[in-house]
Structures are given as C-alpha cells and as structure tokens.
Design an enzyme around this catalytic site. Structure first.
Site, mmCIF file in Angstrom:
data_model
loop_
_atom_site.group_PDB
_atom_site.id
_atom_site.type_symbol
_atom_site.label_atom_id
_atom_site.label_comp_id
_atom_site.label_asym_id
_atom_site.label_seq_id
_atom_site.Cartn_x
_atom_site.Cartn_y
_atom_site.Cartn_z
ATOM 1 N N ARG A 58 0.848 -1.199 0.000
ATOM 2 C CA ARG A 58 0.000 0.000 0.000
ATOM 3 C C ARG A 58 0.877 1.239 0.000
ATOM 4 O O ARG A 58 1.849 1.317 0.746
ATOM 5 C CB ARG A 58 -0.868 0.050 1.266
ATOM 6 C CG ARG A 58 -1.872 -1.023 1.382
ATOM 7 C CD ARG A 58 -2.977 -0.693 2.338
ATOM 8 N NE ARG A 58 -2.627 0.045 3.535
ATOM 9 C CZ ARG A 58 -3.519 0.530 4.395
ATOM 10 N NH1 ARG A 58 -4.806 0.361 4.155
ATOM 11 N NH2 ARG A 58 -3.149 1.184 5.477
ATOM 12 N N ASP A 117 0.301 -1.737 12.202
ATOM 13 C CA ASP A 117 0.834 -2.271 10.944
ATOM 14 C C ASP A 117 1.343 -3.686 11.194
ATOM 15 O O ASP A 117 2.354 -3.888 11.877
ATOM 16 C CB ASP A 117 1.968 -1.369 10.435
ATOM 17 C CG ASP A 117 2.430 -1.790 9.049
ATOM 18 O OD1 ASP A 117 2.805 -2.971 8.869
ATOM 19 O OD2 ASP A 117 2.409 -0.953 8.129
ATOM 20 N N THR A 159 -1.690 7.275 -0.124
ATOM 21 C CA THR A 159 -3.006 7.016 -0.728
ATOM 22 C C THR A 159 -3.633 5.707 -0.259
ATOM 23 O O THR A 159 -4.835 5.505 -0.436
ATOM 24 C CB THR A 159 -2.880 6.938 -2.264
ATOM 25 O OG1 THR A 159 -2.058 5.796 -2.585
ATOM 26 C CG2 THR A 159 -2.244 8.202 -2.826
ATOM 27 N N ASP A 191 4.997 -4.554 10.067
ATOM 28 C CA ASP A 191 6.013 -3.885 10.899
ATOM 29 C C ASP A 191 6.109 -4.539 12.275
ATOM 30 O O ASP A 191 7.202 -4.703 12.817
ATOM 31 C CB ASP A 191 5.683 -2.402 11.058
ATOM 32 C CG ASP A 191 6.048 -1.603 9.813
ATOM 33 O OD1 ASP A 191 6.803 -2.124 8.972
ATOM 34 O OD2 ASP A 191 5.573 -0.452 9.690
#
Ligand code: PRP
Ligand code: URA
Length: 205
Positions: A100, A196, A104, A199
C-alpha cells in the site's frame, strides 16, 4: 464472510492487538491464530476414502483429495504461512507481493509467482489485514486470472470497507475472520485494529 468465534482465537487476537507485544510473541500469536482460522476455513476440504495398514491391520481413513495451494500476500501474509503449511504440508505455495502507498493506501503489485494449473485447486489466500480491501481484491483478481475457481481467504482483522469491496467484487470468495472492526482512520488503518501487521511481525516499526 464467516466470523470465527473460538476462545483460543480471541486469546491470540488480544495478544496481537496489545501494543506491548514484542515481535517474538507477536509471531507466535500469529501462528496460533492462523492454525485455528485455517482449520475453520478448510472444514469443507474434500477427502477421498483410503485404507491404511495400521500395526494391527487395515484401517479406513480419509485423505485430503484436492491440490491445495496457499497464497500469502507479502509481506504480512508470510507470518501466517508456516502455520498453514503445518496443516497442509503437501500444499503448493504461490506468492503475491502488494504494498500500500503510505499516503493514498492504494496497493501496487511488485511480485507474483503462482503455481500452474489452478483450475481444480483449492486455493487458500492468507493476508492478516483486510482494510480498504484494495490488496485483497487485487490479489484475488490475480489468482482468478491464473485460473483458480475455488478460493478461500483467511484474515485476522477485517474492516467494513474491505468486507464490502470483497462482497461486491468477489462474492464467491469465502472469507474467514475473527472480527470486523469499527472503521478505518484517515491513514486507512483499521481502528482499533492492531497497527501495521508487517512492521510488528518483523520489528520494522
Ligand atoms: C497490509 C496487509 C494487507 C494490506 C491491507 O500490507 O498485509 O496486504 O495492508 O490493506 P488494504 O485492505 O487497505 O489493501 P502492506 O501494504 O502494509 O504491506 P506489508 O505486508 O509489506 O507490510
Ligand atoms: N495494513 C495493516 O498492517 N494494518 C492496518 O490497519 C491496515 C492495513
């Protein structure tokens, strides 16, 4: 959309959501929850009758019949792969790389390698987060273009926009998730979600 409601699923999900969970424990919780979700998603896996020789004689049994293909969406989906392969060790594995855009949230493809002859295969796509649904919809497009007709998806946290886009674009794909969270924030992260996933899995925060 199937909501998987099991005490052990919720226990692992709480560990994954907890911001204090370090990558080591995050990975283990991801493995635990993936086993449970994949077990549920594959509960209709066709089997064929067999007879095996136990030490005491012939015993009837059932073996998994179809070619099973597991497709993790990189990179976060890799955190679910080993768990699924414990359940279906003979599975073939395809990889789809999608990322991603940080501004955006639109997913772009950077990698795809899928096994051939998917027409009769039972495909299980694994991606822990279903947020806008852009990544999942794009990945399913690729899998269908490669010839697959039977596709299941497991994810760990879903959000309403992701659910809606899959219901609209891929109503034939059954999705198994423990939860559909409240909403997305301005950065298109799931709230409350777990942050995330990639991550946290790999310690790249
Ligand atoms: C995450 C996740 C999904 C995607 C979901 O991947 O693993 O693929 O976001 O978001 P969406 O539904 O809005 O498309 P990300 O792009 O962060 O890449 P990563 O797995 O490499 O961290
Ligand atoms: N991807 C993630 O890893 N987390 C989110 O909340 C949304 C997309």
């Amino acid at each position: 959309m199937h909501l998987v409601d099991h005490p052990l699923v919720h226990d692992a999900l709480a560990a994954l959501r907890d911001a204090r969970t370090p990558p080591e424990h995050f990975r283990r919780a991801a493995t635990r929850i993936s086993v449970l979700l994949a077990t549920q998603a594959m509960c209709d896996l066709p089997t064929r009758d067999v007879t095996v020789e136990s030490p005491l004689g012939p015993a009837p049994g059932r073996r998994v019949a179809p070619d099973v293909v597991v497709v993790p969406v990189l990179r976060a989906g890799l955190g679910m792969l080993d768990a699924v392969l414990e359940l279906v060790p003979h599975a073939r594995v395809g990889h789809i790389g999608l990322q991603r855009d940080e501004i955006t949230a639109v997913a772009s493809q950077y990698y795809s390698k899928l096994p051939s002859d998917l027409g009769q295969s039972y495909v299980l796509m694994i991606d822990p987060m279903l947020a806008t649904g852009g990544s999942a919809a794009a990945a399913i497009d690729l899998i269908k273009r490669a010839g697959a007709r039977t596709i299941r998806m497991i994810c760990i946290v879903a959000a309403p926009p992701g659910v809606a886009i899959l219901e609209r674009q891929h109503p034939d794909v059954e999705v198994f998730t423990p939860v559909v969270d409240r909403e997305l924030n301005d950065q298109k992260f799931i709230v409350p979600g777990l942050g995330d996933f990639g991550d946290r899995l790999y310690g790249t925060l």
